[in-house]
Structures are given as C-alpha cells and as structure tokens.
Design an enzyme around this catalytic site. Structure first.
Site, PDB file in Angstrom:
ATOM      1  N   LYS A  59      -3.686  -2.212  15.467  1.00  0.00           N
ATOM      2  CA  LYS A  59      -3.013  -1.261  16.346  1.00  0.00           C
ATOM      3  C   LYS A  59      -3.785  -1.088  17.636  1.00  0.00           C
ATOM      4  O   LYS A  59      -5.009  -1.090  17.636  1.00  0.00           O
ATOM      5  CB  LYS A  59      -2.937   0.111  15.663  1.00  0.00           C
ATOM      6  CG  LYS A  59      -1.926   0.181  14.566  1.00  0.00           C
ATOM      7  CD  LYS A  59      -1.855   1.593  14.061  1.00  0.00           C
ATOM      8  CE  LYS A  59      -2.111   1.758  12.603  1.00  0.00           C
ATOM      9  NZ  LYS A  59      -3.229   1.453  11.906  1.00  0.00           N
TER      10      LYS A  59
ATOM     11  N   GLU B  18       0.837  -1.206   0.000  1.00  0.00           N
ATOM     12  CA  GLU B  18       0.000   0.000   0.000  1.00  0.00           C
ATOM     13  C   GLU B  18       0.874   1.259   0.000  1.00  0.00           C
ATOM     14  O   GLU B  18       2.083   1.202   0.275  1.00  0.00           O
ATOM     15  CB  GLU B  18      -0.926   0.013   1.214  1.00  0.00           C
ATOM     16  CG  GLU B  18      -0.200   0.015   2.544  1.00  0.00           C
ATOM     17  CD  GLU B  18      -1.011   0.648   3.669  1.00  0.00           C
ATOM     18  OE1 GLU B  18      -1.519   1.774   3.470  1.00  0.00           O
ATOM     19  OE2 GLU B  18      -1.105   0.027   4.737  1.00  0.00           O
TER      20      GLU B  18
ATOM     21  N   ASP C 210     -17.034   4.954  13.784  1.00  0.00           N
ATOM     22  CA  ASP C 210     -15.806   4.937  12.975  1.00  0.00           C
ATOM     23  C   ASP C 210     -15.262   3.503  12.865  1.00  0.00           C
ATOM     24  O   ASP C 210     -14.576   3.007  13.756  1.00  0.00           O
ATOM     25  CB  ASP C 210     -14.758   5.867  13.604  1.00  0.00           C
ATOM     26  CG  ASP C 210     -13.544   6.056  12.703  1.00  0.00           C
ATOM     27  OD1 ASP C 210     -13.393   5.308  11.714  1.00  0.00           O
ATOM     28  OD2 ASP C 210     -12.740   6.962  12.988  1.00  0.00           O
TER      29      ASP C 210
HETATM   30  N1  PSU Z   1      -1.020   1.098   9.509  1.00  0.00           N
HETATM   31  C1  PSU Z   1       0.087   1.848   9.658  1.00  0.00           C
HETATM   32  N2  PSU Z   1       0.127   3.033   9.023  1.00  0.00           N
HETATM   33  C2  PSU Z   1      -0.897   3.469   8.243  1.00  0.00           C
HETATM   34  C3  PSU Z   1      -2.073   2.663   8.090  1.00  0.00           C
HETATM   35  C4  PSU Z   1      -2.078   1.486   8.745  1.00  0.00           C
HETATM   36  O1  PSU Z   1       1.016   1.477  10.343  1.00  0.00           O
HETATM   37  O2  PSU Z   1      -0.795   4.549   7.671  1.00  0.00           O
HETATM   38  C5  PSU Z   1      -3.173   3.112   7.158  1.00  0.00           C
HETATM   39  C6  PSU Z   1      -3.536   1.961   6.203  1.00  0.00           C
HETATM   40  O3  PSU Z   1      -3.496   2.457   4.890  1.00  0.00           O
HETATM   41  C7  PSU Z   1      -4.955   1.600   6.581  1.00  0.00           C
HETATM   42  C8  PSU Z   1      -5.471   2.947   6.988  1.00  0.00           C
HETATM   43  O4  PSU Z   1      -5.681   1.011   5.527  1.00  0.00           O
HETATM   44  O5  PSU Z   1      -4.398   3.475   7.762  1.00  0.00           O
HETATM   45  C9  PSU Z   1      -6.754   2.871   7.766  1.00  0.00           C
HETATM   46  O6  PSU Z   1      -7.342   4.123   7.775  1.00  0.00           O
HETATM   47  P1  PSU Z   1      -8.839   4.311   8.327  1.00  0.00           P
HETATM   48  O7  PSU Z   1      -8.712   3.940   9.783  1.00  0.00           O
HETATM   49  O8  PSU Z   1      -9.166   5.756   8.104  1.00  0.00           O
HETATM   50  O9  PSU Z   1      -9.700   3.353   7.560  1.00  0.00           O
HETATM   51 MN    MN Z   2     -12.193   5.661   9.925  1.00  0.00          MN
END
Ligand code: PSU
Ligand code: MN
Length: 304
Positions: A159, A25, A138
C-alpha cells in the site's frame, strides 16, 4: 501439545481428495473493511476461488481454537464483531491459550496455513515498512514471516501508506522473492504501478508454483511474495491518492496512533477521504488476487 485446530468440512474434504486449497486472512474482514461490505467481499472471494475449482480456507481463531476454513455462520459472526483482536505472529499462541477470538494478519495466516499444509494464500496488501520507520521502527511482522514460512502469498504489492522503497529493501535483505505478474514494475495496491521495478517477474502461475517447490528443494525456509497488479479499470491513479495518504498519515501522527492500530486507522481514513472509492478498488484487487492464487494452487498440485 496438540494444536487445537478445526478444518471446515470443505477444507477437510479437499485435503483427503487432494484438491487445491487457498488460504485467506481474516484481519481484512475485521480491521480492513467496514461492515457490511467486509462480509460481501469475504463471501465473494471464497466463491471466486470455488469457481476456479479450488477450495477457500478463511483462517481465524474462535474461542481459542484455530479454524482453517469458516462455515457461513462463523463468517457472518466475524464480520459483525466489533472488538476482535488482530493477531500477528506474536499474538497467535497467547490468544489460543486464553480462549480468545481473533482475526489473523498475513503473518499469522501464513503460520496457520503452513500448520494445515496449505501452500498458497491470497490477500489484498501485505504489511510493510511504515513511513517514518527510521524513528518509529514500525516494520510489519509480515515481512519477516515471508522470510521464514514457506507459503506463497498473492498480494497487490504494498500500500502507498507504506514506505515502498524500504519495504522492498527489507524483503531483499530477508531473501524473500518478490515476483511481479504481467508487468515489470512493483504494483502499488490501489494503483497498478509504482515507480519501482519489481525484483522478479513471472507471468505464468505454473512457473510461480515451480519456484515455490524449488525453494523448498534448495532448503530455503521462507515463502514468496507474488505482486499482482490491480486490474487497470479499477485502479486509482497514484497522484490522486498522494495528498489523501499524506493527510491520513498526518492525522495518525497528530493523534499518536501507534503499533497495531496504525494500518487500520490509515485504511479507515483513506476510505472516508475517498468517499469509499478506495474500498471499491480494494475489493477488485482482492478478488483478482484470489483468482491468481487459485491458479497457482492448481499448478502446484499438478507438479510431479
Ligand atoms: N491489507 C488490506 N487490509 C488489511 C491488511 C492489509 O487491504 O486489513 C492487514 C493485513 O492483515 C496485514 C496487516 O497483515 O494489515 C498488517 O498490519 P501491521 O501493519 O500492523 O503489521
Ligand atoms: Mn506495525
């Protein structure tokens, strides 16, 4: 309409010769890590995959075109960009239609990888159910993507900024196999263990590859989440992180941070509050995930 998609020379060659390919990604580069470490990590992770005989395909949208594999100059450019969009499932087509540039999250990378015929994808951590989701609603689109797009995603669990219990519940509801590697507990990103058991465990990449194929043979649409713990020597004990995460979350709430901004905000604050220690751990776990993904991709092409 034909999908405007460009494969890097390396990925195109791998597709013709049938070499294993691992998708990566780009949101982790633009929104997950500070410059210049983001570029170093992106390059290192690609080389980790090459060292194991597989080919990396970092995915992003550049000027309206979906790129499967970036050349070195494109990677540098992305790592330096300041206001690149963060693209999830909802944003991908809109960004391309407007000729925009954006980095792909786990959800969008899965969609793009599948469109390019790539079955294995390595990242750091997936998005999940945020703390307080019972009020904010969320919940990352990464979870429902895993339920519908047949890509095996290697991550270091969820995380600790997330509500890990609720994340596992949503994955279970959506029929996503969550497979821990080398241990029974679900890993917690910066820490190898969470207090929660992983629903499934497989220690052999070939077994994970067979499960990927058998899901398709059963007519099941989604992917798999492979939860690969951070190596013991690189982990940050969960008890050291707990107060830091609580502080970052409280600041996010006070400042009214919502939507797409939540995850990048929390990651950046935790980086500051740990004096960069979180980043060192993040780098180690992403590289560890890339190596496992390369082995799974190898095993997949070896299947009859
Ligand atoms: N894990 C990391 N760094 C990141 C992300 C995940 O260590 O930047 C990113 C990934 O691209 C994941 C996104 O898909 O955060 C999730 O964002 P949201 O919670 O807004 O869906
Ligand atoms: Mn989100």
């Amino acid at each position: 309409m034909i999908l405007p998609m460009i494969l890097s020379a390396e990925v195109a060659a791998a597709k013709t010769t049938g070499q294993p390919i691992v998708a990566l990604e780009s949101t982790i580069i633009t929104h997950g890590m500070p410059h210049p470490q983001n570029l170093e990590v992106a390059q290192q992770v690609e080389n980790d995959i090459r060292a194991l005989g597989a080919v990396p395909a970092t995915i992003a949208v550049l000027d309206g075109t979906l790129h499967i594999g970036l050349d070195p100059a494109q990677l540098v450019q992305l790592s330096q960009s300041r206001n690149t969009a963060k693209l999830s499932r909802a944003d991908l087509a809109a960004c391309m239609a407007s000729g925009g540039t954006g980095a792909t999250t786990v959800a969008a990378t899965m969609i793009a990888a599948h469109a390019a015929g790539i079955a294995v994808f390595a990242t750091g951590g997936i998005g999940g159910v945020h703390k307080g989701a019972e009020h904010s609603f969320d919940i990352s689109a990464d979870l429902t993507e895993l339920a519908q797009t047949p890509v095996t995603v290697v991550a270091a669990g969820a995380k600790a900024i997330l509500d890990v219990d609720k994340t596992l519940e949503v994955l279970e509801t959506n029929g996503v196999p969550v497979i821990a590697v080398g241990q029974d507990s679900f890993p917690a990103f910066w820490s190898a263990h969470s207090p929660l058991p992983a629903p499934l465990r497989m220690d052999d990449p070939a077994q994970i590859a067979r499960a990927h194929r058998l899901r398709a043979a059963l007519g099941l649409p989604g992917g798999q989440l492979v939860a690969n713990p951070i190596p013991a020597q690189d982990e940050i004990p969960a008890e050291n992180l707990a107060p830091i995460i609580a502080q970052a979350q409280a600041e996010a709430d006070q400042q009214g941070v919502t939507g797409k901004a939540v995850t990048p905000f929390l990651l950046a604050r935790i980086f500051d509050l740990t004096q960069g220690r979180s980043l060192t751990a993040n780098i180690a776990l992403v590289r560890n995930n890339a190596r496992l993904a390369a082995r799974i991709a190898q095993a997949l092409i070896a299947l009859p």
